[in-house]
Design an enzyme around this catalytic site. Structure first.
Site, PDB file in Angstrom:
ATOM      1  N   HIS A   7       0.846  -1.199   0.000  1.00  0.00           N
ATOM      2  CA  HIS A   7       0.000   0.000   0.000  1.00  0.00           C
ATOM      3  C   HIS A   7       0.888   1.258   0.000  1.00  0.00           C
ATOM      4  O   HIS A   7       0.947   2.004   0.978  1.00  0.00           O
ATOM      5  CB  HIS A   7      -0.882  -0.057   1.258  1.00  0.00           C
ATOM      6  CG  HIS A   7      -2.038   0.873   1.264  1.00  0.00           C
ATOM      7  ND1 HIS A   7      -1.921   2.233   1.048  1.00  0.00           N
ATOM      8  CD2 HIS A   7      -3.351   0.632   1.482  1.00  0.00           C
ATOM      9  CE1 HIS A   7      -3.115   2.774   1.149  1.00  0.00           C
ATOM     10  NE2 HIS A   7      -4.002   1.826   1.410  1.00  0.00           N
ATOM     11  N   GLU A  23      -0.909   1.297  -5.461  1.00  0.00           N
ATOM     12  CA  GLU A  23      -0.702   0.057  -4.719  1.00  0.00           C
ATOM     13  C   GLU A  23      -0.716  -1.131  -5.682  1.00  0.00           C
ATOM     14  O   GLU A  23      -1.626  -1.235  -6.497  1.00  0.00           O
ATOM     15  CB  GLU A  23      -1.827  -0.113  -3.691  1.00  0.00           C
ATOM     16  CG  GLU A  23      -1.994   1.101  -2.792  1.00  0.00           C
ATOM     17  CD  GLU A  23      -3.394   1.194  -2.169  1.00  0.00           C
ATOM     18  OE1 GLU A  23      -3.939   0.152  -1.775  1.00  0.00           O
ATOM     19  OE2 GLU A  23      -3.940   2.305  -2.099  1.00  0.00           O
TER      20      GLU A  23
HETATM   21  O1  G6P Z   1      -7.241   3.829   6.450  1.00  0.00           O
HETATM   22  P1  G6P Z   1      -6.661   2.534   5.932  1.00  0.00           P
HETATM   23  O2  G6P Z   1      -7.228   1.309   6.582  1.00  0.00           O
HETATM   24  O3  G6P Z   1      -5.158   2.542   6.004  1.00  0.00           O
HETATM   25  O4  G6P Z   1      -7.045   2.447   4.403  1.00  0.00           O
HETATM   26  C1  G6P Z   1      -6.677   3.425   3.496  1.00  0.00           C
HETATM   27  C2  G6P Z   1      -7.235   3.134   2.112  1.00  0.00           C
HETATM   28  O5  G6P Z   1      -6.642   1.967   1.616  1.00  0.00           O
HETATM   29  C3  G6P Z   1      -6.975   1.569   0.277  1.00  0.00           C
HETATM   30  O6  G6P Z   1      -6.400   2.407  -0.666  1.00  0.00           O
HETATM   31  C4  G6P Z   1      -8.464   1.467   0.099  1.00  0.00           C
HETATM   32  O7  G6P Z   1      -8.815   1.288  -1.258  1.00  0.00           O
HETATM   33  C5  G6P Z   1      -9.175   2.672   0.656  1.00  0.00           C
HETATM   34  O8  G6P Z   1     -10.574   2.438   0.629  1.00  0.00           O
HETATM   35  C6  G6P Z   1      -8.736   2.960   2.074  1.00  0.00           C
HETATM   36  O9  G6P Z   1      -9.388   4.100   2.558  1.00  0.00           O
END
Ligand code: G6P
Length: 288
Positions: free
Chosen positions: A154, A257
């Site tokens: 990520h 990602e």
């Molecule tokens: O806040 P987190 O759990 O780290 O997730 C952060 C982000 O991750 C990914 O990119 C998902 O597609 C998003 O929907 C999410 O908001």
């Protein structure tokens, strides 16, 4: 070399053999938190984003760098916790050389309480010539029954301003729009940012190109093994609701990602492994 890093937590610091880059990996979550490239006449340039409001208090995941989503990406799996637990756990440092390291996470009673499987994860980072960085994630089934997982690296890339950033290489692909909750097709030449973007592309090609017009910078994102790609920026309202990001810092990053997500979960039989790889290259606008 191990040293205390941001938040006072233990980190591994790497230096490329040709002196072209450094990288930092926090042991917490095996989170790559810095990739800094030095050009011939330029000062070192940080290419990853870590939120100024990131909380370095395990088990909280670090907001920025490259958290590892496993055994599920988002809600694509049986766990309640978005993105699984690997990013919340203390990994063991396995090997450290000057320009590469590997960290491992093995299932234990705590992971099995959330997900009843036996596994070994190995995350490796190497600095290559000319500032490039390679990262891999290997998943091994160490148990005696099959399991399935989804996953992602990520990665938060630092940009001058999200409105000057774009991601090229995804035209014509289907994606699941997490913001809208529906499938769509991308017919634009590049993904640009004028509001929240949260797209899980299905079967993305390699490489993808992240362009930052503000810095005249390009990062080429090469992937192997990971079938999918996710592009995310929460924009103002969502960021304001996230305590470790806040209303001010969301303009400074784009997440690109590499993922195994909407294309489907990977199934591993006992003793079987899967590996996904990412190679990042810093380039200059006009040269790529
Ligand atoms: O806040 P987190 O759990 O780290 O997730 C952060 C982000 O991750 C990914 O990119 C998902 O597609 C998003 O929907 C999410 O908001």
């Amino acid at each position: 070399m191990m040293q205390a890093g941001a938040g006072g937590l233990p980190t591994v610091v790497l230096r490329a053999a040709d002196g072209s880059a450094t990288a930092t990996v926090h042991q917490h979550g095996a989170t790559l938190t810095s990739w800094a490239v030095s050009g011939a006449e330029k000062e070192e340039e940080e290419l990853l984003f870590v939120s100024p409001l990131a909380v370095f208090a395990p088990p909280k995941a670090i907001r920025g760098g490259a958290p590892i989503c496993f055994p599920q990406f988002g809600s694509l799996g049986p766990l309640k916790a978005q993105h699984g637990f690997a990013r919340n756990m203390e990994w063991a440092v396995d090997e450290v050389a000057g320009d590469s390291c590997s960290l491992v996470l093995c299932s234990d009673a705590a992971t099995r309480a959330e997900w009843p499987h036996h596994f070994k994860l190995t995350m490796q980072v190497s600095l290559l010539p000319n500032g490039a960085l390679q990262q891999s994630l290997r998943v091994l089934n160490t148990g005696d029954s099959p399991f399935e997982f989804t996953t992602a690296l990520h990665t938060y890339f630092r940009v001058s301003d999200v409105s000057k950033a774009s991601v090229v290489g995804l035209k014509g692909l289907s994606y699941f729009d997490n913001a809208a909750g529906s499938l769509a097709t991308d017919d634009a030449d590049a993904v640009t940012f004028t509001g929240e973007v949260d797209r899980a592309y299905i079967g993305a090609p390699s490489p993808l190109k992240l362009v930052d017009l503000g810095r005249g910078a390009v990062v080429m994102v090469h992937k192997e093994g990971f079938q999918d790609a996710v592009v995310w920026n929460p924009w103002e309202a969502k960021a304001a609701g996230m305590a470790d990001l806040g209303p001010e810092h969301w303009r400074g990053f784009v997440c690109v990602e590499v993922a195994q997500a909407r294309s489907g979960a990977v199934t591993l039989a006992p003793g079987q492994d899967w590996e996904g790889r990412l190679r990042l290259e810093r380039d200059t606008l006009g040269e790529s």
